[in-house]
Write a protein that holds these residues in place. Structure first.
Motif, PDB file in Angstrom:
ATOM      1  N   LEU A  69      27.674  13.058  78.348  1.00  0.00           N
ATOM      2  CA  LEU A  69      27.167  13.668  77.766  1.00  0.00           C
ATOM      3  C   LEU A  69      26.866  13.566  76.010  1.00  0.00           C
ATOM      4  CD1 LEU A  69      28.992  17.086  78.821  1.00  0.00           C
ATOM      5  CD2 LEU A  69      27.193  15.753  80.054  1.00  0.00           C
ATOM      6  N   ILE A  70      26.366  13.527  75.603  1.00  0.00           N
ATOM      7  CA  ILE A  70      25.986  12.738  73.736  1.00  0.00           C
ATOM      8  C   ILE A  70      25.256  14.244  73.307  1.00  0.00           C
ATOM      9  CG2 ILE A  70      25.064  11.689  72.830  1.00  0.00           C
ATOM     10  CD1 ILE A  70      24.382   9.588  74.920  1.00  0.00           C
ATOM     11  N   ASP A  71      25.891  15.089  72.660  1.00  0.00           N
ATOM     12  CA  ASP A  71      25.115  16.234  71.840  1.00  0.00           C
ATOM     13  C   ASP A  71      26.625  16.567  70.965  1.00  0.00           C
ATOM     14  OD1 ASP A  71      24.400  19.092  71.017  1.00  0.00           O
ATOM     15  OD2 ASP A  71      24.004  19.253  72.865  1.00  0.00           O
ATOM     16  N   ASP A  72      26.125  16.770  69.714  1.00  0.00           N
ATOM     17  CA  ASP A  72      26.948  17.070  68.686  1.00  0.00           C
ATOM     18  C   ASP A  72      27.422  18.595  69.170  1.00  0.00           C
ATOM     19  OD1 ASP A  72      24.191  18.030  68.062  1.00  0.00           O
ATOM     20  OD2 ASP A  72      24.419  18.089  66.022  1.00  0.00           O
ATOM     21  N   GLU A  75      28.615   7.317  68.622  1.00  0.00           N
ATOM     22  CA  GLU A  75      29.548   6.911  69.920  1.00  0.00           C
ATOM     23  C   GLU A  75      28.598   7.194  71.232  1.00  0.00           C
ATOM     24  OE1 GLU A  75      32.975   9.576  70.767  1.00  0.00           O
ATOM     25  OE2 GLU A  75      32.177  10.795  70.172  1.00  0.00           O
ATOM     26  N   GLY A  76      28.135   7.733  71.404  1.00  0.00           N
ATOM     27  CA  GLY A  76      26.912   7.991  72.252  1.00  0.00           C
ATOM     28  C   GLY A  76      26.374   6.715  72.975  1.00  0.00           C
ATOM     29  N   LEU A  77      26.043   6.107  72.156  1.00  0.00           N
ATOM     30  CA  LEU A  77      25.378   4.592  72.164  1.00  0.00           C
ATOM     31  C   LEU A  77      26.639   3.493  72.628  1.00  0.00           C
ATOM     32  CD1 LEU A  77      23.098   3.763  69.479  1.00  0.00           C
ATOM     33  CD2 LEU A  77      22.045   4.276  71.580  1.00  0.00           C
ATOM     34  N   GLU A 134      16.334   8.649  68.265  1.00  0.00           N
ATOM     35  CA  GLU A 134      16.517   6.898  68.425  1.00  0.00           C
ATOM     36  C   GLU A 134      17.619   6.694  69.541  1.00  0.00           C
ATOM     37  OE1 GLU A 134      18.015   8.128  64.185  1.00  0.00           O
ATOM     38  OE2 GLU A 134      16.250   6.860  63.335  1.00  0.00           O
ATOM     39  N   VAL A 135      18.500   7.769  69.739  1.00  0.00           N
ATOM     40  CA  VAL A 135      18.906   7.047  70.714  1.00  0.00           C
ATOM     41  C   VAL A 135      18.624   6.459  72.217  1.00  0.00           C
ATOM     42  CG1 VAL A 135      21.536   7.674  72.452  1.00  0.00           C
ATOM     43  CG2 VAL A 135      20.956   8.774  69.630  1.00  0.00           C
TER      44      VAL A 135
END
Length: 713
Positions: free
Chosen positions: A589-592, A619-621, A645-646
């Motif tokens: 899960l990539i979410d701020d 951090e997700g990359l 961009e990710v």
């Protein structure tokens, strides 16, 4: 209507605090609740602070515009240097050491509409719109005078009091969050209790199902004798309707969706009529293929006896008797079509016989076997003896009003008998009963033309898992293609057993989807051959067919069994379970937003997924490259490296390019951006759902499409 409430000049820092106070007071006087008052005050103070900090001052004008509904409009102007990077700020791409831009982005989320214009060297103009509450009365000149009078009576608070007020608002917000967290915990406990109740209910249903097993077996034997050629077109209509209703090829209008639902319901309701109509049309067009085989009359009678047993249960006063055939030779003709003729005769006899018996016999006459079905029913008048073999003709009688029929069974029986080289006839007397005869030659002398098909060519995509689909119906192949598109699986089709064997020599599929009844042959021997071969026995096989014979299919070595028409989500789940069983599944899960990640984890608490979390794009990359998860759920709006961009970096990196990405955003998508994301993401889900159930369904469908297995813990 355009009514100005108040205009303020921003010259000193305390004017920013005064602007916040006045914004909250105006919102209160206009009828906004306390939460909306805080949002409006925060949004106005953020822009006012920008005007003071970057432009040295400006003006703030509060006014109400419109008729119904009316809007509170806050106009904030400055004559500063302008914003040279405005487009990048609005897109979330601009990085500033002073924090410039975050106030603008945050304000957008707090109000209904947000407009900003900035000219370098000339200044910036910001318009903030907030709809007045529905319960609040419209602002008139008289009400405006009262509001202004109340302003004069309220003295501004000093900055210290304003800070105290903001701290109180923060404490109230934290208390509200704590209350919601407690409600969520309580809901989880209730769900656990409900789950235990559901488990107990399933256990009880399993016990009840044992008592219904015999009735189900009768139904299964009846359907197992129906040719898949009759039901395949109808299954295609139903399946294609599902594809349209699932919006797999784009959204439908409300009217189109209603029309497709009518099509689906009509297809389901006209099953019996379509079966008979298709048979008649194929016989008349000469497209029905005869598949002769050797069989015994005694075996045929045994199958019919079991198949028609349910009809006898509804009329216990009628006995169905099959006279044991003695001394009859083996027939070489199409057993299925002979059985269909006799089945039509017997079902009609049972319908129109209130008491007595229905007797089925067979006797040898020259080179022909004559089958007869005699009943003690209402009989048929001589004048109607030929009419009953015409399409859609039904003889008027009191009993006819109580039984269901299409008037196509007898015409179809005659055409099938003539196709086999024989014929049908009738002997009947009103009130005494009827006897139907079918004369079938011992040996079918016709011939079938066999087409020699060229060897197919297959192109395997190295980035997808190949699935061999053994199916000869074009509509069904289209349905499979739709089911597997946008997933990790690539469909490789074979319409015959020989083609399937050629495919297995050229590549190794991760699974096989197999239809038992092909047009020219069945695939039982092919199934056994795969499971007996050391090279192919490990390949999972899912049998998908129209005949409900699950026990025989599983006993023959198949791993799963499904009935046509197949559901897309169920098919993908079965494939995932067979292909990836016993493998640890990681979901990143990539979410701020910590709350958004928490909600997603709660929706997946009863799955076996190992969930990883990243609070930003960088951090997700890093986690995607090091952990190599089976799927990624990605937010679009994030500080620093945004979701777009990710996604670009994930797809350009060979290590992560094949990882399925699910976009989870609240941002409306349009134009080229939507097309780009649709091509590079396996699914796009929205954070703005009306219920937890809808959010859970949406997320689970996306994860199954990404190839994950959602087994319960």
């Amino acid at each position: 209507m355009n009514l100005t409430i108040l205009t303020l000049e921003i010259r000193y820092e305390q004017d920013v605090v005064l602007t916040r106070q006045r914004a909250r007071q105006i919102a209160e006087l206009l009828g906004f609740d306390s939460q909306e008052q805080v949002r409006i005050a925060t949004a106005v103070s953020e822009i006012a602070r920008n005007a003071f900090q970057y432009a040295g001052g400006g003006t703030v004008e509060f006014k109400v515009e419109g008729e119904a509904p009316q809007n509170l409009v806050v106009d904030i102007d400055d004559r500063g240097p302008g914003i040279p990077n405005l487009k990048m700020i609005l897109e979330g791409h601009y990085t500033s050491t002073t924090g410039m831009g975050w106030g603008i982005i945050g304000t957008q989320k707090l109000v209904d509409q947000f407009q900003i214009e900035s000219v370098v060297g000339q200044g910036t103009k910001v318009l903030i719109y907030k709809k007045l509450p529905k319960k609040a009365p419209n602002l008139t000149s008289q009400r405006l005078d009262r509001i202004k009078q109340e302003f004069e009576e309220r003295s501004p608070q000093n900055p210290f009091e304003e800070i105290q007020r903001q701290n109180q608002e923060l404490l109230q917000a934290m208390a509200e969050l704590r209350k919601r967290e407690e409600e969520l915990m309580q809901l989880n406990r209730e769900l656990e209790d409900t789950n235990r109740g559901v488990v107990a209910l399933y256990a009880e249903l399993d016990e009840k199902a044992d008592f219904l097993q015999k009735a189900n077996e009768l139904k299964t034997r009846f359907f197992s004798n129906m040719s898949h050629e009759f039901r395949t077109p109808l299954n295609s209509v139903i399946s294609l309707s599902r594809i349209l209703l699932a919006h797999m090829d784009g959204p439908l209008t409300t009217e189109q969706e209603k029309q497709v639902m009518f099509i689906q319901k009509a297809a389901e309701g006209l099953l019996e009529l379509i079966n008979d109509l298709l048979d008649l049309a194929k016989v008349e067009a000469g497209k029905t293929t005869v598949h002769p085989s050797d069989f015994e009359v005694s075996d045929l009678f045994g199958a019919l006896r079991g198949m028609l047993r349910p009809l006898i249960a509804y009329n216990s006063s009628v006995a169905l008797i099959f006279d044991e055939p003695v001394g009859l030779p083996t027939l070489h003709t199409d057993e299925g079509k002979v059985a269909q003729i006799l089945r039509n005769f017997i079902s009609n006899a049972l319908k129109y016989t209130e008491q007595g018996e229905v007797r089925v016999t067979a006797m040898m006459t020259g080179d022909t076997i004559t089958f007869s079905v005699a009943d003690t029913g209402i009989g048929i008048a001589p004048s109607d003896g030929e009419r009953i073999f015409e399409d859609f003709v039904q003889i008027e009688s009191e009993l006819q009003k109580r039984v269901k029929g299409t008037g196509l069974g007898l015409p179809l029986s005659r055409k099938l008998a003539q196709l086999l080289g024989g014929d049908v006839s009738l002997k009947s007397e009103l009130g005494q009963g009827s006897t139907f005869f079918a004369s079938i030659p011992l040996v079918y002398t016709g011939s079938n033309t066999t087409l020699t098909l060229p060897s197919p060519t297959w192109q395997v995509d190295p980035e997808r898992f190949p699935v061999l689909v053994v199916e000869d119906n074009d509509e069904t192949l289209l349905i499979y293609e739709k089911c597997l598109q946008a997933s990790n699986y690539q469909m490789i089709s074979a319409t015959t057993v020989n083609q399937a064997k050629q495919a297995l020599q050229r590549f190794r599929p991760v699974a096989i989807i197999l239809d038992i009844l092909l047009q020219e042959q069945n695939t039982w021997s092919f199934l056994a051959e795969i499971k007996d071969n050391d090279v192919t026995r490990h390949i999972p096989i899912i049998v998908v067919t129209v005949i409900d014979n699950e026990k025989q299919v599983l006993a023959s070595g198949a791993d799963e069994f499904l009935i046509k028409p197949v559901d897309r989500l169920l098919l993908l789940t079965k494939l995932d379970t067979l292909v990836k069983q016993d493998k640890l599944q990681k979901l990143l899960l990539i979410d701020d937003d910590l709350a958004s990640r928490y909600v997603l984890k709660q929706l997946l608490t009863n799955t076996s997924l190992h969930i990883l979390e990243a609070a930003n794009g960088s951090e997700g990359l890093r986690l995607a490259e090091s952990e190599k998860p089976q799927a990624i759920v990605l937010d679009l709006n994030m500080p620093g490296i945004n979701g777009m961009e990710v996604l670009n970096q994930l797809k350009s990196n060979p290590v992560t390019s094949a990882i399925p990405v699910i976009l989870n955003t609240s941002k409306p998508l349009e134009g080229e951006e939507q097309n780009y994301l649709a091509k590079n993401c396996v699914a796009i889900i929205t954070k703005q759902t009306s219920s937890q159930a809808e959010a859970s369904t949406q997320l689970r469908q996306a994860l199954v499409t990404a190839g994950l297995i959602l087994n319960h813990n």
